[in-house]
Design a protein around this motif. Structure first.
Motif, PDB file in Angstrom:
ATOM      1  N   ILE A  10      53.407 -34.093 -21.765  1.00 33.84           N
ATOM      2  CA  ILE A  10      53.967 -34.649 -22.992  1.00 33.84           C
ATOM      3  C   ILE A  10      52.836 -34.966 -23.955  1.00 33.84           C
ATOM      4  N   ILE A  11      53.057 -34.641 -25.206  1.00 30.36           N
ATOM      5  CA  ILE A  11      52.069 -34.911 -26.248  1.00 30.36           C
ATOM      6  C   ILE A  11      52.693 -35.908 -27.215  1.00 30.36           C
ATOM      7  N   VAL A  12      52.012 -37.037 -27.371  1.00 29.27           N
ATOM      8  CA  VAL A  12      52.566 -38.168 -28.110  1.00 29.27           C
ATOM      9  C   VAL A  12      51.731 -38.409 -29.365  1.00 29.27           C
ATOM     10  N   PHE A  13      52.426 -38.705 -30.465  1.00 28.89           N
ATOM     11  CA  PHE A  13      51.748 -38.925 -31.737  1.00 28.89           C
ATOM     12  C   PHE A  13      52.060 -40.303 -32.296  1.00 28.89           C
ATOM     13  N   ASP A  14      51.033 -40.942 -32.844  1.00 28.81           N
ATOM     14  CA  ASP A  14      51.199 -42.083 -33.730  1.00 28.81           C
ATOM     15  C   ASP A  14      51.811 -41.552 -35.042  1.00 28.81           C
ATOM     16  N   LEU A  15      52.333 -42.450 -35.872  1.00 33.28           N
ATOM     17  CA  LEU A  15      52.898 -42.009 -37.159  1.00 33.28           C
ATOM     18  C   LEU A  15      51.945 -42.301 -38.325  1.00 33.28           C
ATOM     19  N   ASP A  16      51.789 -43.608 -38.693  1.00 32.86           N
ATOM     20  CA  ASP A  16      50.982 -43.968 -39.861  1.00 32.86           C
ATOM     21  C   ASP A  16      49.538 -43.465 -39.736  1.00 32.86           C
ATOM     22  N   ARG A  17      49.091 -42.757 -40.732  1.00 35.09           N
ATOM     23  CA  ARG A  17      47.725 -42.230 -40.819  1.00 35.09           C
ATOM     24  C   ARG A  17      47.384 -41.229 -39.713  1.00 35.09           C
ATOM     25  N   THR A  18      48.427 -40.793 -39.004  1.00 32.82           N
ATOM     26  CA  THR A  18      48.233 -39.713 -38.042  1.00 32.82           C
ATOM     27  C   THR A  18      49.094 -38.525 -38.449  1.00 32.82           C
ATOM     28  N   LEU A  19      50.407 -38.738 -38.577  1.00 29.84           N
ATOM     29  CA  LEU A  19      51.273 -37.643 -39.057  1.00 29.84           C
ATOM     30  C   LEU A  19      51.459 -37.696 -40.565  1.00 29.84           C
ATOM     31  N   TRP A  20      51.344 -38.899 -41.132  1.00 30.21           N
ATOM     32  CA  TRP A  20      51.394 -39.019 -42.605  1.00 30.21           C
ATOM     33  C   TRP A  20      50.300 -39.967 -43.068  1.00 30.21           C
ATOM     34  N   PRO A  21      49.861 -39.817 -44.330  1.00 34.88           N
ATOM     35  CA  PRO A  21      48.626 -40.482 -44.777  1.00 34.88           C
ATOM     36  C   PRO A  21      48.814 -41.891 -45.330  1.00 34.88           C
ATOM     37  N   PHE A  22      49.875 -42.562 -44.950  1.00 30.36           N
ATOM     38  CA  PHE A  22      50.118 -43.905 -45.487  1.00 30.36           C
ATOM     39  C   PHE A  22      50.643 -44.809 -44.377  1.00 30.36           C
ATOM     40  N   GLN A  23      50.787 -46.104 -44.709  1.00 30.88           N
ATOM     41  CA  GLN A  23      51.342 -47.070 -43.765  1.00 30.88           C
ATOM     42  C   GLN A  23      52.717 -47.495 -44.268  1.00 30.88           C
ATOM     43  N   VAL A  24      53.737 -47.218 -43.499  1.00 31.46           N
ATOM     44  CA  VAL A  24      55.114 -47.488 -43.913  1.00 31.46           C
ATOM     45  C   VAL A  24      55.281 -48.957 -44.304  1.00 31.46           C
ATOM     46  N   ASP A  25      54.804 -49.870 -43.471  1.00 34.30           N
ATOM     47  CA  ASP A  25      55.044 -51.300 -43.733  1.00 34.30           C
ATOM     48  C   ASP A  25      54.314 -51.798 -44.976  1.00 34.30           C
ATOM     49  N   LYS A  26      53.099 -51.308 -45.200  1.00 34.02           N
ATOM     50  CA  LYS A  26      52.281 -51.828 -46.298  1.00 34.02           C
ATOM     51  C   LYS A  26      52.486 -51.066 -47.600  1.00 34.02           C
TER      52      LYS A  26
END
Ligand SMILES: [Mg+2]
Length: 164
Positions: A10-26
């Motif tokens: 299994i290959i697992v990915f972070d989201l913020d600044r890994t798959l997209w260049p921003f932070q959802v919460d901030k």
């Protein structure tokens, strides 16, 4: 650990600044929506997108038979799910652990759900703290650079050739 000694399941990915260049919460406010120009924007009209090669990377890994997952500490859980759907990434991921706490807990949960040994899990994340935490479990980790994820980096990390 040498990646070749343990075949990833299994290959697992972070989201913020890994798959997209921003932070959802901030950086963004939900709800997100697709515009008439086929772009995606947040509630204030700010355009958002993934890093350029993300769809291609995930499609490639799926076509090679890997199981994919997400491990994210985003607090705006609904926003994160909306983005996965709007970016057409949702169906790539069999497992999605999206909630605050610790990546350790995310991976314990992935381990419980999949039954895969930690040594057969691979994790891509931009944040060194998450990388170090998950490494303690035995997961094979790769830190994504500030420029974001690209296909060459992912394939090289996994010892995969690009001619697939
Ligand atoms: Mg991140």
């Amino acid at each position: 650990m040498d990646i070749s000694s343990k075949t990833p399941k299994i290959i697992v990915f972070d989201l913020d600044r890994t798959l997209w260049p921003f932070q959802v919460d901030k950086d963004t406010t939900n709800p997100f929506r697709r515009t008439e120009k086929n772009t995606v924007e947040d509630a204030s009209g700010k355009l958002v997108s993934t890093f350029p090669q993300v769809f291609d990377i995930l499609y490639d890994l799926i076509s090679r038979g890997f199981v994919l997952g997400v491990a994210s500490r985003i607090e705006d859980i609904m926003g994160a799910y909306q983005l996965l759907e709007l970016f057409n990434l949702n169906s790539f991921f069999t497992y999605k652990e999206i909630y605050p706490t610790s990546k350790i807990l995310h991976f314990k949960e992935l381990h419980r759900k999949t039954g895969f040994p930690y040594e057969t899990m691979v994790f891509f994340d931009d944040d060194e703290r998450n990388i170090k935490a998950v490494q303690q479990l035995g997961v094979q980790t790769f830190q994504v650079s500030k420029d974001g994820i690209d296909k060459k980096f992912v394939l090289q990390s996994l010892n995969l050739d690009s001619s697939h």
